[in-house]
Design an enzyme around this catalytic site. Structure first.
Site, PDB file in Angstrom:
ATOM      1  N   HIS A 277       0.846  -1.208   0.000  1.00  0.00           N
ATOM      2  CA  HIS A 277       0.000   0.000   0.000  1.00  0.00           C
ATOM      3  C   HIS A 277       0.875   1.251   0.000  1.00  0.00           C
ATOM      4  CE1 HIS A 277      -3.221   2.775   1.434  1.00  0.00           C
ATOM      5  NE2 HIS A 277      -2.211   3.304   2.120  1.00  0.00           N
ATOM      6  N   GLU A 278       1.888   1.267   0.860  1.00  0.00           N
ATOM      7  CA  GLU A 278       2.752   2.444   0.944  1.00  0.00           C
ATOM      8  C   GLU A 278       3.569   2.633  -0.331  1.00  0.00           C
ATOM      9  OE1 GLU A 278       2.375   4.538   3.277  1.00  0.00           O
ATOM     10  OE2 GLU A 278       1.007   3.268   4.406  1.00  0.00           O
ATOM     11  N   GLU A 355      -5.844   7.374  -0.736  1.00  0.00           N
ATOM     12  CA  GLU A 355      -5.621   6.145   0.029  1.00  0.00           C
ATOM     13  C   GLU A 355      -6.323   4.952  -0.620  1.00  0.00           C
ATOM     14  OE1 GLU A 355      -3.585   5.734   2.416  1.00  0.00           O
ATOM     15  OE2 GLU A 355      -3.067   7.836   2.774  1.00  0.00           O
ATOM     16  N   ASP A 359      -4.718   1.430  -1.887  1.00  0.00           N
ATOM     17  CA  ASP A 359      -5.250   0.105  -1.567  1.00  0.00           C
ATOM     18  C   ASP A 359      -5.367  -0.751  -2.825  1.00  0.00           C
ATOM     19  OD1 ASP A 359      -5.456   0.653   1.122  1.00  0.00           O
ATOM     20  OD2 ASP A 359      -7.617   1.032   1.090  1.00  0.00           O
TER      21      ASP A 359
END
Length: 418
Positions: A277-278, A355, A359
């Site tokens: 995700h990051e 975000e 994802d």
């Protein structure tokens, strides 16, 4: 044209640029997360954990919203009455009212007074975190972190205050132009400096030992086309039990940072899912997008402050003769406070979209929606997050999709919905 008309034209240009960047770079479409899947995901979570998380959030809510309200009241009290101007004047009196003394000492005094008045709210919040086991800090550690935060803010804030009021003094008609350029430059500079210089003030970082997990994370980054210099472990456990990871820095300073609490609580697959995700943020240049938006917003804010200088009633209420003099520091801070509160829902909305895209990136990179869903459940239970928060609270300030939304997105991905 007069400087004021140039300022109006510049503000319009910045607004158009901000809108264009937002339309082009922010992911307005989000991956599907059907509400039926959200309800089903919520039912799979341990109900005792859900109730405890909701109890925690309910207990914390008065401190959160009370802090915002008290901060607003204090800012307005200092900025829309002569109190702030008199405090600034008092601080400059031992130095014959020199503008630099008023700007630096007066600015510190206004901010410190506001912080002291809201400090009990912060202490109350800390007691709640300790009571529910989320914070591992005693009062000594909490106070030390607070002092570090004040020290960092004092250095940055002092430079900003001196620079800003030097401009207003030596370029009284055009300070807004130089100030806008300086504010944009400062936002961009901090994006590079904070990860390298500020993060070590609050945490110790050690290289992750060689092993299967480190190898997997480095290979994951390479497969994703996101070069990272190293994988570090942050000693987050000395202040919290919350779990997290992030990719920090830009270009040659980029590194994967994993909380030691995450390594203790999660499986290697779940750690990989969080890091994926990051990496999505790095892959899609989300830090750069945020920096551009922040730089344009900061420049627009400076120009807006200049234009507010024509509002004589506002200046009269603040006890200041000009928005560009140090006596107006409290008024400037009040305007910034109000602007921040008003713009919070829009900022949160943009953050949730970004975000959600990260994802989707993690799901595509790992191809493992089951582990992704398990990790979201773990994040929620360990961090005591409400998996399905009240809608009003979610819309105002939630920077991430809710836990049930993220779990539902994983289920939709597993069915082939994109």
């Amino acid at each position: 044209m007069t400087p004021r008309w140039w300022a109006v034209l510049t503000l319009g240009t910045l607004a158009v640029a901000l809108l264009a960047v937002a339309l082009l770079l922010i992911p307005w479409q989000r991956p599907p997360a059907p509400r039926t899947d959200q309800v089903a995901a919520l039912a799979t979570l341990p109900q005792d954990r859900v109730e405890r998380a909701r109890e925690f959030r309910s207990t914390l809510r008065p401190a959160t919203w009370g802090g915002l309200a008290l901060g607003l009241v204090v800012a307005l009290l200092l900025g829309l009455t002569p109190l702030g101007a008199r405090l600034v004047e008092l601080c400059g009196r031992p130095f014959d009212g020199h503008w630099a003394a008023q700007a630096l000492l007066g600015g510190f005094a206004v901010v410190l007074l506001a912080d002291l008045l809201t400090l009990p709210i912060g202490a109350w919040r800390h007691t709640v975190l300790v009571r529910y086991g989320l914070s591992t800090q005693g009062w000594g550690g909490w106070a030390a972190d607070l002092a570090r935060s004040y020290a960092v803010s004092a250095v940055i804030g002092g430079l900003v205050l001196l620079g800003f009021y030097a401009l207003t003094r030596f370029a009284p008609q055009w300070w807004w132009a130089f100030g806008a350029a300086g504010a944009a430059t400062l936002v961009a500079l901090l994006s590079f400096v904070v990860p390298v210089l500020v993060e070590p003030v609050f945490n110790r970082f050690t290289p992750m030992p060689d092993g299967p997990l480190r190898t997997e994370l480095m290979q994951l980054a390479a497969r994703d086309g996101v070069p990272v210099r190293e994988v570090l472990v942050a000693d987050a456990s000395r202040r919290t039990r919350a779990v997290n990871a992030y990719v920090s820095g830009l270009g040659p300073t980029r590194r994967i940072v994993v909380y030691d609490t995450l390594l203790e609580e999660a499986t290697p697959g779940e750690v990989t899912s969080v890091v994926a995700h990051e990496l999505g943020h790095a892959k899609d240049n989300d830090v750069l997008i945020g920096t551009v938006l922040g730089a344009l917003g900061a420049a627009a804010a400076v120009v807006t402050l200049y234009l507010l200088g024509s509002w004589t009633g506002l200046l009269r209420a603040a006890g200041a003769g000009d928005i560009g003099e140090p006596r107006a520091i409290a008024l400037v801070l009040a305007v910034i406070t109000v602007a921040g509160l008003v713009s919070s829902p829009a900022q949160a909305f943009v953050s949730r979209r970004i975000e959600a895209r990260a994802d989707a990136h993690a799901l595509a990179l790992t191809g493992d929606p089951a582990t992704f869903e398990a990790m979201q459940a773990r994040l929620s239970t360990v961090n005591l997050g409400d998996p399905d928060p009240p809608r009003w609270e979610y819309l105002y300030g939630a920077t991430h999709p809710s836990t049930v939304e993220r779990m539902a997105a994983a289920r939709a991905y597993a069915r082939g919905e994109r």
